[in-house]
Design a protein around this motif. Sequence first.
Motif, PDB file in Angstrom:
ATOM      1  N   THR A  38       0.836  -1.201   0.000  1.00  0.00           N
ATOM      2  CA  THR A  38       0.000   0.000   0.000  1.00  0.00           C
ATOM      3  C   THR A  38       0.871   1.253   0.000  1.00  0.00           C
ATOM      4  O   THR A  38       0.646   2.173  -0.785  1.00  0.00           O
ATOM      5  CB  THR A  38      -0.936   0.011   1.228  1.00  0.00           C
ATOM      6  OG1 THR A  38      -1.843  -1.092   1.123  1.00  0.00           O
ATOM      7  CG2 THR A  38      -1.717   1.313   1.330  1.00  0.00           C
ATOM      8  N   ARG A  39       1.860   1.297   0.860  1.00  0.00           N
ATOM      9  CA  ARG A  39       2.737   2.469   0.938  1.00  0.00           C
ATOM     10  C   ARG A  39       3.526   2.644  -0.360  1.00  0.00           C
ATOM     11  O   ARG A  39       3.711   3.759  -0.840  1.00  0.00           O
ATOM     12  CB  ARG A  39       3.689   2.336   2.120  1.00  0.00           C
ATOM     13  CG  ARG A  39       2.980   2.416   3.452  1.00  0.00           C
ATOM     14  CD  ARG A  39       3.919   2.225   4.611  1.00  0.00           C
ATOM     15  NE  ARG A  39       3.150   2.044   5.846  1.00  0.00           N
ATOM     16  CZ  ARG A  39       3.598   1.411   6.906  1.00  0.00           C
ATOM     17  NH1 ARG A  39       4.820   0.922   6.930  1.00  0.00           N
ATOM     18  NH2 ARG A  39       2.846   1.287   7.974  1.00  0.00           N
ATOM     19  N   MET A 110     -12.853  -7.454   9.681  1.00  0.00           N
ATOM     20  CA  MET A 110     -12.505  -7.292   8.272  1.00  0.00           C
ATOM     21  C   MET A 110     -13.697  -6.820   7.460  1.00  0.00           C
ATOM     22  O   MET A 110     -13.534  -6.185   6.429  1.00  0.00           O
ATOM     23  CB  MET A 110     -11.950  -8.601   7.698  1.00  0.00           C
ATOM     24  CG  MET A 110     -10.533  -8.902   8.154  1.00  0.00           C
ATOM     25  SD  MET A 110      -9.872 -10.467   7.510  1.00  0.00           S
ATOM     26  CE  MET A 110      -9.871 -10.196   5.749  1.00  0.00           C
ATOM     27  N   ASP A 111     -14.886  -7.091   7.949  1.00  0.00           N
ATOM     28  CA  ASP A 111     -16.097  -6.698   7.231  1.00  0.00           C
ATOM     29  C   ASP A 111     -16.375  -5.198   7.312  1.00  0.00           C
ATOM     30  O   ASP A 111     -17.263  -4.694   6.635  1.00  0.00           O
ATOM     31  CB  ASP A 111     -17.304  -7.485   7.749  1.00  0.00           C
ATOM     32  CG  ASP A 111     -17.563  -7.267   9.232  1.00  0.00           C
ATOM     33  OD1 ASP A 111     -16.603  -6.998   9.989  1.00  0.00           O
ATOM     34  OD2 ASP A 111     -18.731  -7.378   9.648  1.00  0.00           O
ATOM     35  N   GLU A 120      -2.436  -1.760   5.040  1.00  0.00           N
ATOM     36  CA  GLU A 120      -2.026  -0.644   5.896  1.00  0.00           C
ATOM     37  C   GLU A 120      -2.362  -0.938   7.352  1.00  0.00           C
ATOM     38  O   GLU A 120      -1.570  -0.659   8.256  1.00  0.00           O
ATOM     39  CB  GLU A 120      -2.679   0.651   5.429  1.00  0.00           C
ATOM     40  CG  GLU A 120      -2.115   1.885   6.082  1.00  0.00           C
ATOM     41  CD  GLU A 120      -0.620   2.085   5.836  1.00  0.00           C
ATOM     42  OE1 GLU A 120       0.056   2.610   6.748  1.00  0.00           O
ATOM     43  OE2 GLU A 120      -0.116   1.716   4.763  1.00  0.00           O
ATOM     44  N   LEU A 121      -3.521  -1.536   7.596  1.00  0.00           N
ATOM     45  CA  LEU A 121      -3.910  -1.915   8.954  1.00  0.00           C
ATOM     46  C   LEU A 121      -2.923  -2.936   9.528  1.00  0.00           C
ATOM     47  O   LEU A 121      -2.452  -2.797  10.659  1.00  0.00           O
ATOM     48  CB  LEU A 121      -5.330  -2.493   8.954  1.00  0.00           C
ATOM     49  CG  LEU A 121      -5.783  -3.079  10.285  1.00  0.00           C
ATOM     50  CD1 LEU A 121      -6.462  -2.014  11.125  1.00  0.00           C
ATOM     51  CD2 LEU A 121      -6.735  -4.241  10.048  1.00  0.00           C
ATOM     52  N   LEU A 122      -2.588  -3.949   8.737  1.00  0.00           N
ATOM     53  CA  LEU A 122      -1.691  -5.002   9.221  1.00  0.00           C
ATOM     54  C   LEU A 122      -0.286  -4.470   9.486  1.00  0.00           C
ATOM     55  O   LEU A 122       0.361  -4.870  10.451  1.00  0.00           O
ATOM     56  CB  LEU A 122      -1.646  -6.156   8.209  1.00  0.00           C
ATOM     57  CG  LEU A 122      -2.962  -6.913   8.021  1.00  0.00           C
ATOM     58  CD1 LEU A 122      -2.838  -7.908   6.869  1.00  0.00           C
ATOM     59  CD2 LEU A 122      -3.385  -7.616   9.294  1.00  0.00           C
ATOM     60  N   PHE A 123       0.205  -3.568   8.633  1.00  0.00           N
ATOM     61  CA  PHE A 123       1.542  -3.026   8.822  1.00  0.00           C
ATOM     62  C   PHE A 123       1.607  -2.005   9.948  1.00  0.00           C
ATOM     63  O   PHE A 123       2.671  -1.786  10.521  1.00  0.00           O
ATOM     64  CB  PHE A 123       2.077  -2.412   7.517  1.00  0.00           C
ATOM     65  CG  PHE A 123       2.777  -3.406   6.652  1.00  0.00           C
ATOM     66  CD1 PHE A 123       4.120  -3.691   6.834  1.00  0.00           C
ATOM     67  CD2 PHE A 123       2.084  -4.079   5.658  1.00  0.00           C
ATOM     68  CE1 PHE A 123       4.764  -4.630   6.041  1.00  0.00           C
ATOM     69  CE2 PHE A 123       2.717  -5.013   4.864  1.00  0.00           C
ATOM     70  CZ  PHE A 123       4.062  -5.289   5.054  1.00  0.00           C
ATOM     71  N   PHE A 159      -0.086 -13.039   7.712  1.00  0.00           N
ATOM     72  CA  PHE A 159       0.099 -12.153   8.856  1.00  0.00           C
ATOM     73  C   PHE A 159      -0.565 -12.818  10.056  1.00  0.00           C
ATOM     74  O   PHE A 159      -1.742 -13.185   9.987  1.00  0.00           O
ATOM     75  CB  PHE A 159      -0.548 -10.795   8.593  1.00  0.00           C
ATOM     76  CG  PHE A 159       0.144  -9.991   7.527  1.00  0.00           C
ATOM     77  CD1 PHE A 159       1.049  -9.000   7.870  1.00  0.00           C
ATOM     78  CD2 PHE A 159      -0.113 -10.226   6.185  1.00  0.00           C
ATOM     79  CE1 PHE A 159       1.687  -8.252   6.887  1.00  0.00           C
ATOM     80  CE2 PHE A 159       0.516  -9.487   5.198  1.00  0.00           C
ATOM     81  CZ  PHE A 159       1.425  -8.494   5.549  1.00  0.00           C
ATOM     82  N   SER A 160       0.186 -12.976  11.143  1.00  0.00           N
ATOM     83  CA  SER A 160      -0.330 -13.704  12.308  1.00  0.00           C
ATOM     84  C   SER A 160      -0.264 -12.858  13.566  1.00  0.00           C
ATOM     85  O   SER A 160       0.668 -12.076  13.770  1.00  0.00           O
ATOM     86  CB  SER A 160       0.475 -14.986  12.532  1.00  0.00           C
ATOM     87  OG  SER A 160       0.392 -15.818  11.398  1.00  0.00           O
ATOM     88  N   HIS A 161      -1.278 -13.058  14.389  1.00  0.00           N
ATOM     89  CA  HIS A 161      -1.370 -12.408  15.697  1.00  0.00           C
ATOM     90  C   HIS A 161      -2.139 -13.375  16.588  1.00  0.00           C
ATOM     91  O   HIS A 161      -3.335 -13.597  16.379  1.00  0.00           O
ATOM     92  CB  HIS A 161      -2.084 -11.072  15.562  1.00  0.00           C
ATOM     93  CG  HIS A 161      -2.562 -10.473  16.851  1.00  0.00           C
ATOM     94  ND1 HIS A 161      -1.865 -10.555  18.027  1.00  0.00           N
ATOM     95  CD2 HIS A 161      -3.669  -9.738  17.142  1.00  0.00           C
ATOM     96  CE1 HIS A 161      -2.528  -9.920  18.987  1.00  0.00           C
ATOM     97  NE2 HIS A 161      -3.628  -9.424  18.462  1.00  0.00           N
TER      98      HIS A 161
END
Length: 187
Positions: A38-39, A110-111, A120-123, A159-161
């Motif tokens: 995105t960036r 996510m909805d 952008e949210l994940l980063f 991407f994991s959390h």
Amino acid sequence: MTQQTPAFPTPEWLLRDQLIEAPEAAVLEWLFHEDSLTRRLTRLSRDGFSVTPLSEGWQRLRIDECVALQLPEGSEGWVREVYLLGRGEKWVFARSVAGRAALENDGLHMDELGTRSLGELLFSDRAFARGPLQICQYPAQWLPDADTAHGLWGRRSCFSHGTLSILVAEVFLPTVWRAVDQATDSQ
């Protein structure tokens, strides 16, 4: 949604060191670039970046997605498909998926993203750790009808959390390579 059949085999997603035939250097650099796409697209478009949602909802995940998310075959998950645009032009098709149970237990909505970028949210959330990037020539039948083409390069990473894993796949459309070439020529 297309499931894998002998006519539509699952692609082989490869790490950089597994490549036998690699795309040209400029393409390879974009595919394995670790920063937020995105960036990078925002810079390339001179702040003309936007997201156009195509579809989202609960679906049965593809076999390769279940394998990557370590879910049983046939698992259901949230699927979000969008276009990433630069200056109003479709540059990237993106498909993000997460297993239903993990997503419902995590509280990530996510909805509710709408036209916001999931990347952008994940980063921006340091709680998420990004797994290794894998690439393949993305199956044409998995692309939206308007952009069905053979031989397009795609990449994906997980991407994991905690117990939540989100698999993000990004397929680079020919228009983005023209924009990259134009930006390189103007430097």
